[in-house]
Write a protein that holds these residues in place. Sequence first.
Motif, PDB file in Angstrom:
ATOM      1  N   ALA A  58      18.366 -49.264  -0.791  1.00 46.60           N
ATOM      2  CA  ALA A  58      17.195 -48.983  -1.644  1.00 46.60           C
ATOM      3  C   ALA A  58      17.575 -48.688  -2.709  1.00 46.60           C
ATOM      4  CB  ALA A  58      15.836 -48.896  -0.727  1.00 46.60           C
ATOM      5  N   VAL A  59      18.218 -47.159  -2.814  1.00 48.74           N
ATOM      6  CA  VAL A  59      18.450 -46.151  -3.261  1.00 48.74           C
ATOM      7  C   VAL A  59      19.121 -46.658  -4.442  1.00 48.74           C
ATOM      8  CG1 VAL A  59      18.483 -44.006  -3.945  1.00 48.74           C
ATOM      9  CG2 VAL A  59      17.791 -44.400  -2.428  1.00 48.74           C
ATOM     10  N   PHE A  60      20.094 -46.792  -3.569  1.00 49.77           N
ATOM     11  CA  PHE A  60      20.868 -47.536  -5.166  1.00 49.77           C
ATOM     12  C   PHE A  60      20.013 -49.039  -5.618  1.00 49.77           C
ATOM     13  CE2 PHE A  60      23.817 -50.899  -5.828  1.00 49.77           C
ATOM     14  CZ  PHE A  60      25.251 -49.870  -6.760  1.00 49.77           C
ATOM     15  N   ASP A  61      20.228 -49.644  -4.979  1.00 51.12           N
ATOM     16  CA  ASP A  61      19.192 -51.022  -6.052  1.00 51.12           C
ATOM     17  C   ASP A  61      18.318 -50.534  -6.706  1.00 51.12           C
ATOM     18  OD1 ASP A  61      20.398 -52.937  -4.777  1.00 51.12           O
ATOM     19  OD2 ASP A  61      19.639 -53.288  -3.174  1.00 51.12           O
ATOM     20  N   ASP A  62      17.414 -49.258  -6.718  1.00 50.58           N
ATOM     21  CA  ASP A  62      16.154 -48.834  -7.468  1.00 50.58           C
ATOM     22  C   ASP A  62      17.218 -48.356  -9.051  1.00 50.58           C
ATOM     23  OD1 ASP A  62      13.960 -48.406  -8.303  1.00 50.58           O
ATOM     24  OD2 ASP A  62      14.786 -46.511  -8.522  1.00 50.58           O
ATOM     25  N   ALA A  63      18.084 -47.551  -8.104  1.00 50.81           N
ATOM     26  CA  ALA A  63      18.931 -47.094  -9.825  1.00 50.81           C
ATOM     27  C   ALA A  63      19.306 -47.738 -10.446  1.00 50.81           C
ATOM     28  CB  ALA A  63      20.758 -46.326  -8.845  1.00 50.81           C
ATOM     29  N   LEU A  64      19.997 -49.168  -9.929  1.00 51.01           N
ATOM     30  CA  LEU A  64      20.750 -50.131 -10.626  1.00 51.01           C
ATOM     31  C   LEU A  64      19.811 -50.625 -11.551  1.00 51.01           C
ATOM     32  CD1 LEU A  64      23.850 -50.304 -10.369  1.00 51.01           C
ATOM     33  CD2 LEU A  64      23.609 -52.768  -9.305  1.00 51.01           C
ATOM     34  N   VAL A  65      18.759 -51.120 -11.193  1.00 52.59           N
ATOM     35  CA  VAL A  65      17.997 -51.593 -12.497  1.00 52.59           C
ATOM     36  C   VAL A  65      16.460 -51.101 -13.811  1.00 52.59           C
ATOM     37  CG1 VAL A  65      16.978 -53.876 -10.374  1.00 52.59           C
ATOM     38  CG2 VAL A  65      15.160 -51.897 -10.580  1.00 52.59           C
ATOM     39  N   GLN A  66      17.092 -49.604 -13.088  1.00 45.02           N
ATOM     40  CA  GLN A  66      16.688 -49.088 -14.425  1.00 45.02           C
ATOM     41  C   GLN A  66      17.772 -49.087 -16.596  1.00 45.02           C
ATOM     42  OE1 GLN A  66      13.835 -47.095 -13.401  1.00 45.02           O
ATOM     43  NE2 GLN A  66      14.209 -47.436 -12.107  1.00 45.02           N
ATOM     44  N   GLU A  67      16.662 -49.167 -16.892  1.00 42.96           N
ATOM     45  CA  GLU A  67      17.518 -49.946 -18.192  1.00 42.96           C
ATOM     46  C   GLU A  67      16.390 -48.263 -19.466  1.00 42.96           C
ATOM     47  OE1 GLU A  67      17.719 -53.447 -19.753  1.00 42.96           O
ATOM     48  OE2 GLU A  67      17.477 -54.811 -18.276  1.00 42.96           O
ATOM     49  N   PRO A  68      17.392 -47.416 -19.868  1.00 48.03           N
ATOM     50  CA  PRO A  68      18.990 -47.437 -19.940  1.00 48.03           C
ATOM     51  C   PRO A  68      19.528 -46.809 -18.414  1.00 48.03           C
ATOM     52  CG  PRO A  68      17.846 -45.874 -20.702  1.00 48.03           C
ATOM     53  CD  PRO A  68      16.939 -46.838 -20.873  1.00 48.03           C
ATOM     54  N   LEU A  69      20.552 -47.279 -17.693  1.00 47.67           N
ATOM     55  CA  LEU A  69      20.966 -46.775 -16.448  1.00 47.67           C
ATOM     56  C   LEU A  69      21.868 -45.439 -16.653  1.00 47.67           C
ATOM     57  CD1 LEU A  69      22.183 -48.423 -13.560  1.00 47.67           C
ATOM     58  CD2 LEU A  69      24.572 -48.289 -14.976  1.00 47.67           C
ATOM     59  N   GLU A  70      21.103 -45.359 -15.610  1.00 49.20           N
ATOM     60  CA  GLU A  70      20.893 -43.362 -15.806  1.00 49.20           C
ATOM     61  C   GLU A  70      22.003 -43.127 -15.479  1.00 49.20           C
ATOM     62  OE1 GLU A  70      17.422 -42.164 -13.816  1.00 49.20           O
ATOM     63  OE2 GLU A  70      16.224 -43.320 -15.483  1.00 49.20           O
ATOM     64  N   TYR A  71      23.355 -43.224 -14.823  1.00 51.51           N
ATOM     65  CA  TYR A  71      24.769 -42.554 -14.248  1.00 51.51           C
ATOM     66  C   TYR A  71      25.538 -43.592 -15.213  1.00 51.51           C
ATOM     67  CZ  TYR A  71      21.512 -41.721  -9.894  1.00 51.51           C
ATOM     68  OH  TYR A  71      20.894 -41.385  -9.380  1.00 51.51           O
ATOM     69  N   ALA A  72      26.611 -43.073 -15.014  1.00 57.38           N
ATOM     70  CA  ALA A  72      27.614 -43.581 -16.325  1.00 57.38           C
ATOM     71  C   ALA A  72      28.568 -44.746 -15.124  1.00 57.38           C
ATOM     72  CB  ALA A  72      29.050 -42.121 -16.773  1.00 57.38           C
ATOM     73  N   MET A  73      28.377 -44.381 -14.060  1.00 57.58           N
ATOM     74  CA  MET A  73      28.997 -45.494 -13.461  1.00 57.58           C
ATOM     75  C   MET A  73      28.670 -46.161 -11.430  1.00 57.58           C
ATOM     76  SD  MET A  73      33.348 -43.324 -13.532  1.00 57.58           S
ATOM     77  CE  MET A  73      34.089 -44.770 -13.296  1.00 57.58           C
ATOM     78  N   TRP A  74      29.376 -46.910 -11.833  1.00 57.65           N
ATOM     79  CA  TRP A  74      28.385 -47.106  -9.793  1.00 57.65           C
ATOM     80  C   TRP A  74      29.778 -48.674  -9.530  1.00 57.65           C
ATOM     81  CZ3 TRP A  74      27.544 -52.847 -10.514  1.00 57.65           C
ATOM     82  CH2 TRP A  74      27.253 -53.273 -11.585  1.00 57.65           C
ATOM     83  N   VAL A  75      29.145 -48.420  -8.163  1.00 63.65           N
ATOM     84  CA  VAL A  75      30.097 -49.601  -7.613  1.00 63.65           C
ATOM     85  C   VAL A  75      29.688 -50.503  -6.588  1.00 63.65           C
ATOM     86  CG1 VAL A  75      31.939 -49.516  -5.827  1.00 63.65           C
ATOM     87  CG2 VAL A  75      31.739 -47.397  -7.642  1.00 63.65           C
ATOM     88  N   LYS A  76      30.316 -51.756  -6.841  1.00 64.02           N
ATOM     89  CA  LYS A  76      29.522 -52.330  -5.879  1.00 64.02           C
ATOM     90  C   LYS A  76      30.832 -53.903  -6.064  1.00 64.02           C
ATOM     91  CE  LYS A  76      24.191 -54.496  -4.586  1.00 64.02           C
ATOM     92  NZ  LYS A  76      25.365 -56.488  -4.656  1.00 64.02           N
TER      93      LYS A  76
END
Length: 288
Positions: free
Chosen positions: A162-180
């Motif tokens: 749930a935390v990951f999904d919330d992070a991934l819908v942010q614009e702009p994305l608040e991380y430089a890298m992610w994995v899925k």
Amino acid sequence: IETDPSFIADLEGAEGVAIYSEGLLLEPIHIGFNLNIAEGTLPEEDTIPTDFFRDRRIRQAFNYAFDYQGFLNGPLAGFGDFQPHYIPIGLFGYDPEAPVYSQDLARAEELFREAGGWDEGFTVSVIAEEGNLFALAALVLKDSLEGLNPNFKVNVLAVAEAVFDDALVQEPLEYAMWVKNADPAADPDAYMQAYVHPDGAWGTVHGMRSGYQDPDRIAGLIDEAAVELDPDRRAAIYAELQRLLFEDPMWIIAAQEGIVMAYRDYLQGFAMQPLWPRPSLRFALFDK
């Protein structure tokens, strides 16, 4: 039982349990590069500049640094295959002759030195869901880069889904890298539009237009292939795209995961649906 290759060793040999392991998922496991980083949004530990991944030499270096063999033989337990581009093996348009990334630490170092930052190093965070292959892919990336240069540091943020999904819908994305993994599809256009097109869903979020050497050419080829009716011509366009994307990568494609399923050995005659096999017995035909 819903599972993935990393759990098969715990299930093999269990009384009354059989293992299905045939074919590949149509869901490449990917590590994303964010080229659209807003000032002040990254975790405070990160030291990379906001335009870090706009330099394609950096993206190439990350691709050369990743330990593909280690990921395939370790977390995937050998269930899978190398998938260097965004058209999965087994799908129309996949080109087996396209150039493939493999771990080449000397080439990675050369590119990092050319781009700058080798001596001072960097810290970057990568976010992933905890307790699955995505977090393990992030750890392989960490080991690969930190083993290449002690001045490189990768923080793996393994968080609840749930935390990951919330992070991934942010614009702009608040991380430089992610994995899925990619959403599975039956036609290459779905992958090209969503994950490669500079003006597509992830192209817009990641700011791919700011990093491609020739974004209009990439966009034009994808749009042309989408409406091309001649299969040979369409395949040729996708082959050209795969060569361009080798030189101008927007992702690390860690692997194409193998299909595995653990089930009671009294279950007979079911067929897997490769577009969405877990946990999808609703897609399966079986009898007891």
